[in-house]
Write an enzyme that holds these catalytic residues in place. Structure first.
Site, PDB file in Angstrom:
ATOM      1  N   ASN A  29       0.814  -1.218   0.000  1.00 53.42           N
ATOM      2  CA  ASN A  29       0.000   0.000   0.000  1.00 53.42           C
ATOM      3  C   ASN A  29       0.846   1.266   0.000  1.00 53.42           C
ATOM      4  OD1 ASN A  29      -2.555  -1.269  -0.034  1.00 53.42           O
ATOM      5  ND2 ASN A  29      -2.282  -1.806   2.112  1.00 53.42           N
ATOM      6  N   HIS A  57      -3.474  -6.326  -2.467  1.00 53.35           N
ATOM      7  CA  HIS A  57      -3.632  -5.122  -3.303  1.00 53.35           C
ATOM      8  C   HIS A  57      -2.519  -4.967  -4.340  1.00 53.35           C
ATOM      9  CE1 HIS A  57      -6.997  -3.801  -0.963  1.00 53.35           C
ATOM     10  NE2 HIS A  57      -6.295  -3.721   0.156  1.00 53.35           N
TER      11      HIS A  57
HETATM   12 FE   LIG Z   1      -3.313  -6.441   2.528  1.00 57.14          FE
END
Ligand SMILES: [Fe+2]
Length: 247
Positions: A29, A57
């Protein structure tokens, strides 16, 4: 952004202070709280990360697929599915010359994970052990039970199983009886005046109203969190301590 800046400004100093031979950064992230770009990955490597792991992600940002396909030091979960670019295992040389294998896996509980980690972990650990005496697993997973279970299953076969993904550092760093260090979650480097990095009022509004709310990263209460692992050159863990630095 606050978390990435903290790594860029402080990782080098912390490495020197603690005599760190190898640094692993979970960077899933790094791009404003969602995904990572090639440029940001290169910046984290330049700041002192030897290996960057990712998570659920991984593919949020454009351009990351081809970058992962070509990278040997930025890895995505090994069980992310056969159709996704990149690799799940990296081998790097620490500053003291010891080879270290880093394996990234996704948990299967409460995550949309293409392949169960339990189906692939034993073969991947064999591959990692053949490549390096020190093996560190970043188990990117939601459930504490699954993380404790995997660490226990791998006890004596890998150097450490360190959890990521929840953003909340757990107080259970320990060395298991077989010589594997375990930590349920290494925590979050980022703004802790937030709901796991997101501006609190936005996260709460989405939960209360169930209406779509565009998330924005918070900025304050920044901490750098992680763990310091000590092990033998043969890969047996000797100690693991939490790292938690307020900035
Ligand atoms: Fe994660």
């Amino acid at each position: 952004m606050a978390g990435r800046r903290a790594v860029e400004e402080h990782l080098g100093r912390l490495r020197e202070e603690h005599g760190v031979d190898l640094a692993i950064v979970n960077g899933e992230n790094a791009a404003d709280g969602a995904g990572i770009t090639p440029k940001l990955a290169e910046r984290l490597l330049a700041a002192g990360a030897d290996v960057i792991t990712l998570g659920n992600h991984t593919y949020r940002r454009d351009g990351i697929g081809p970058y992962l396909a070509a990278s040997e030091r930025v890895i995505r979960p090994a069980n992310a599915g056969a159709q996704t670019p990149g690799r799940g295992l990296a081998v790097a040389e620490a500053r003291n010359g010891v080879r270290v294998a880093v394996l990234n896996l996704l948990g299967s509980l409460f995550l949309d994970t293409p392949v169960s980690p339990w189906e692939v972990v034993d073969g991947l650990v064999d591959e990692a052990r053949a490549a390096a005496p020190v093996v560190v697993v970043d188990f990117h997973a939601e459930a504490t039970s699954e993380k404790v279970a995997l660490a226990t299953w791998l006890d004596g076969r890998v150097t450490a199983v360190i959890g990521t993904h929840t953003h909340v550092q757990t107080n259970d760093a320990r060395v298991l009886p077989g010589g594997t260090a375990a930590l349920t979650d290494a925590g979050m480097t980022g703004p802790h005046d937030s709901v796991i990095g997101v501006r609190a009022e936005l996260a709460i509004a989405r939960m209360r109203t169930r209406l779509p709310v565009r998330f924005q990263p918070a900025e304050t209460g920044v901490r750098l969190e992680g763990a310091l692992l000590t092990c033998t050159e043969g890969g047996r863990a000797e100690a693991m301590e939490l790292l938690r630095v307020s900035l």
